[in-house]
Enzyme design. Structure first.
Site, PDB file in Angstrom:
ATOM      1  CG  ASP A 165      27.246  29.954  31.109  1.00 35.78           C
ATOM      2  OD1 ASP A 165      26.828  29.558  32.200  1.00 35.78           O
ATOM      3  OD2 ASP A 165      26.764  29.593  30.009  1.00 35.78           O
ATOM      4  CB  ILE A 166      29.120  27.207  26.832  1.00 35.02           C
ATOM      5  CG1 ILE A 166      29.602  26.832  25.452  1.00 35.02           C
ATOM      6  CG2 ILE A 166      27.722  26.675  27.109  1.00 35.02           C
ATOM      7  CD1 ILE A 166      29.827  25.339  25.263  1.00 35.02           C
ATOM      8  CG  HIS A 202      27.193  25.521  38.526  1.00 32.99           C
ATOM      9  ND1 HIS A 202      26.599  24.283  38.584  1.00 32.99           N
ATOM     10  CD2 HIS A 202      26.319  26.331  37.856  1.00 32.99           C
ATOM     11  CE1 HIS A 202      25.422  24.326  37.985  1.00 32.99           C
ATOM     12  NE2 HIS A 202      25.212  25.568  37.533  1.00 32.99           N
TER      13      HIS A 202
END
Ligand code: 5GP
Ligand code: ZN
Length: 117
Positions: A33-34, A103
Site C-alpha cells: 500500500d502506498i 481488493h
C-alpha cells in the site's frame, strides 16, 4: 481480461503504473500500500476488474478461494502469520471503499487497533 480504463489497480496489475509488487501469478497481484496503515500493509487484487465485494458471484469462487490462499502465503512470507493479521475488504460508501477495484488489505506487524478505523 475485462480491465477497466482509468482503473489504477488495473494499471498496477498490467505493470502500467508503478508499485512494489510482492506477489503475482496468472490471476492475482499483491503490492505494498502506498500509504501503509501498519508495518505490513499489502493490497491483494484479482487481475480481472471486479468493482467490489457485491459483484462477486459463483463464477468467482475459485478466484476468491485462491486469493485467500495467496494472502495466507504472503502473511507467511512477511513473517506475520504466526502472530496474526487482518485481511479486510472495504465495500461501497459506508465501507469507505476508495478504489473501485475489489481488493483485500493484508495488515499486520503490530497489534492492530480495536477501533474499526
Ligand atoms: P480502500 O479505502 O479503497 O479500501 O483502500 C484503497 C487503498 O489503496 C488505500 O489504502 C490506498 O493507500 C491504496 N492506494 C491507492 N492508490 C494506490 C496506488 O496508486 N498505489 C498503491 N500502492 N496503493 C494505492
Ligand atoms: Zn480495475
Amino acid at each position: 481480461m475485462n480491465h477497466r480504463a482509468g482503473c489504477i489497480f488495473c494499471k498496477i496489475a498490467d505493470g502500467k503504473a508503478p508499485s512494489e509488487i510482492v506477489y503475482q501469478d496468472d490471476t492475482i497481484v499483491a503490492f505494498r500500500d502506498i500509504n501503509p496503515g501498519a508495518p505490513v500493509h499489502v493490497i491483494i487484487i484479482p487481475r480481472i476488474h471486479i468493482s467490489s465485494l457485491t459483484e462477486v458471484t459463483t463464477k468467482h469462487r475459485e478466484l476468491m478461494g485462491h486469493l485467500i490462499e495467496v494472502a495466507n502465503e504472503i502473511a507467511k512470507a512477511e513473517g506475520i502469520a504466526e502472530r496474526g493479521y487482518r485481511l479486510i475488504a472495504n465495500c461501497g460508501q459506508d465501507g469507505r471503499q476508495v478504489v473501485p477495484h475489489i481488493h483485500f488489505h493484508l495488515l499486520g506487524g503490530q497489534q492492530l487497533p480495536n477501533k474499526l478505523d
